[in-house]
Design an enzyme around this catalytic site. Structure first.
Site, mmCIF file in Angstrom:
data_model
loop_
_atom_site.group_PDB
_atom_site.id
_atom_site.type_symbol
_atom_site.label_atom_id
_atom_site.label_comp_id
_atom_site.label_asym_id
_atom_site.label_seq_id
_atom_site.Cartn_x
_atom_site.Cartn_y
_atom_site.Cartn_z
ATOM 1 N N CYS A 94 2.627 -5.181 6.911
ATOM 2 C CA CYS A 94 2.374 -4.804 5.456
ATOM 3 C C CYS A 94 3.532 -4.104 4.976
ATOM 4 O O CYS A 94 4.384 -3.402 5.584
ATOM 5 C CB CYS A 94 1.039 -3.840 5.458
ATOM 6 N N HIS A 100 0.894 -1.304 0.108
ATOM 7 C CA HIS A 100 -0.047 0.024 -0.136
ATOM 8 C C HIS A 100 0.905 1.243 0.046
ATOM 9 O O HIS A 100 2.052 1.239 0.262
ATOM 10 C CB HIS A 100 -1.096 0.012 1.226
#
Length: 539
Positions: free
Chosen positions: A450, A431
């Site tokens: 992440c 992301h």
């Protein structure tokens, strides 16, 4: 009875002159009419009785010998020669101790000895084949963060394939990964072993840091070290000149450092790493390559955690690369290793805060101050946003807190303006991020697990370019709506989250990175415990 030496001479190397006892000329075992099983069959059956695969195989083929008859010489030679080179692959050679197998041939005196030796040879073949195809270790047994699913070939199929192979040498040669990277790692291992058993790259440089313009004995030591490592040609300079600066820059590029040509403290520490330590990284990388001996996809995404990069690979070539931020080096936040398929991206995403972050980080904050983290909404079990005004946060703990937390799409959203989804049980994805300053750091382990991308829009454009001639315009149009929008990929894209601290470039130049999570250290320790014994000295 004593047995004469008659057959099975091996042609070269370690096996030159090795001969096998006269019983090898005998025919395949037969069942005696009055005495039950022959001594060979009885010994073989007893040796494999606790191994369902071998027991079933030998029962099915009437206990026919594969290794110990006179006409088995080519097959036998092929295996023993392969086992003699198992160390080249960084494998635990003690598992298939070839010297002990040869000694057992010399010592064999009876048909019972031959039967037991037959079983040992077959076990050695299957163990060696498994270790070369799938690795000597089980990844999750070494580190819980390695979630990789390793392909394991059925041993019975391996045995049948070997026995029916027209060329047993070729069959054994095809066992390890056939990728150029694997071959280059094997070459690097052999080179580093030679260096580790001699003077290596010479004496370490006894300086914390050096920079252009300096001169003297410490610069000479740096010059000699760089030359020994292949970064600098012949020169008699005592000055930190342009040539040394360029050599330092090249070294820095190969080791994931800022390529400014200054041998600062971090660069000097990497320059002084001994060949034996680099050898450990290469041995671990070989094992990791065996774990990943599978199709990776003509187009795939490659995220190397200790390299802090995310790449798009098309037909073996890097077509896009960006810096990444990965998980912190703390329990429950280290980025796991696994492979999956990227299915879609979300433009203008909302952030559904993971449960672990909600209860471990935000709940204690709201217990001290109910208005804390006011940019996040509280969501009840029905998916509705609720006011904090009437909630007694002190009444809850990590187990019974009944609310989720969510951040609406915005420029300040923790996920930035786009995320890339490959749905998985670990809740890991790629992301954007509003925290751009972190990408300027050399070690970028700051997330909750992440992967954050430095150039997420360009990454999106590159991925979409395969399915639209106007990928950039379409993405930008969707972005400007401000609405959360899912954009599917017409073809799912394999994504591999990997952890290589040693890897070759396309041109074969070895690169090294730091072991940010300590995973390679744990793998190497496990390999040593299993029987890997690299040569190593300091220097």
């Amino acid at each position: 009875m004593a047995l004469g030496i008659v057959a099975g001479r091996l042609k070269s190397g370690l096996w030159a002159g090795l001969a096998f006892s006269g019983f090898l000329t005998g025919a395949s075992p037969v069942f005696a009419q009055t005495e039950g099983l022959s001594p060979f069959v009885r010994a073989l059956a007893e040796a494999v009785v606790d191994d369902p695969i071998l027991s079933a195989h030998y029962r099915a083929n009437g206990y026919e010998a594969h290794w110990t008859d006179a006409d088995d010489a080519d097959r036998r030679q092929a295996l023993l020669t392969a086992l003699s080179h198992a160390g080249d692959h960084g494998l635990p050679v003690a598992r298939y101790d070839v010297a002990e197998l040869v000694a057992a041939y010399h010592a064999a005196q009876t048909e019972g000895d031959r039967g037991r030796l037959e079983a040992r040879m077959t076990r050695a073949l299957l163990t060696y084949a498994h270790d070369l195809q799938s690795g000597a270790l089980v990844p999750a047994d070494v580190d819980a963060g390695i979630k990789r699913e390793v392909v394991v070939v059925d041993p019975a199929l391996n045995l049948q394939a070997f026995l029916t192979a027209a060329d047993p040498v070729a069959w054994l040669s095809d066992l390890p990964p056939q990728s150029p990277e694997y071959a280059q790692l094997v070459k690097a291992k052999i080179t580093l072993e030679r260096l580790s058993s001699t003077n290596g790259w010479g004496a370490p440089v006894e300086a914390k840091a050096l920079e252009p313009g300096q001169s003297g004995a410490l610069v000479v030591a740096l010059r000699d070290r760089l030359a020994a490592m292949g970064y600098l040609g012949l020169t008699a300079t005592q000055d930190y000149d342009a040539a040394i600066t360029r050599a330092v820059q090249a070294f820095q590029l190969d080791h994931g450092l800022e390529a400014d040509g200054v041998a600062d403290e971090l660069t000097m520490a990497e320059i002084n790493v001994a060949p034996a330590e680099r050898l450990e990284s290469v041995i671990v990388a070989l094992e990791r390559q065996r774990w990943m001996d599978m199709p990776r996809g003509k187009r795939h995404i490659w995220v190397n955690i200790p390299d802090f990069t995310a790449k798009i690979i098309d037909d073996g070539k890097v077509t896009f690369q960006t810096r990444s931020v990965v998980g912190k080096d703390v329990p429950d936040q280290r980025t796991p290793e696994f492979s999956d398929e990227m299915e879609y991206m979300v433009v203008n995403p909302s952030w559904s805060v993971p449960r672990s972050i909600t209860v471990k980080e935000y709940l204690p904050m709201m217990q001290r101050n109910p208005g804390a983290a006011g940019h996040l909404q509280l969501i009840d079990r029905n998916g509705r946003a609720v006011s904090r005004a009437n909630i007694d946060f002190a009444a809850y703990n990590a187990r019974n807190f009944p609310y989720a937390m969510r951040q609406a799409p915005s420029d300040g959203n923790a996920l930035g303006l786009v995320k890339f989804m490959f749905p998985n049980q670990y809740n890991i994805y790629l992301h954007d991020t509003p925290s751009k300053s972190l990408f300027a750091k050399e070690v970028r382990a700051f997330s909750h697990g992440c992967i954050r991308l430095a150039d997420p829009f360009d990454f999106a454009h590159a991925l979409l370019s395969r399915q639209s001639l106007a990928a950039e315009e379409e993405f930008d149009t969707t972005l400007k709506t401000g609405r959360e929008t899912s954009v599917p990929f017409e073809n799912h894209i394999p994504v591999h989250l990997v952890y290589f601290t040693a890897f070759p470039t396309a041109k074969g130049q070895m690169n090294y990175r730091r072991d940010v999570y300590g995973r390679d250290g744990r793998i190497f320790d496990a390999l040593v415990e299993a029987g890997v014994a690299p040569v190593g000295v300091q220097g």
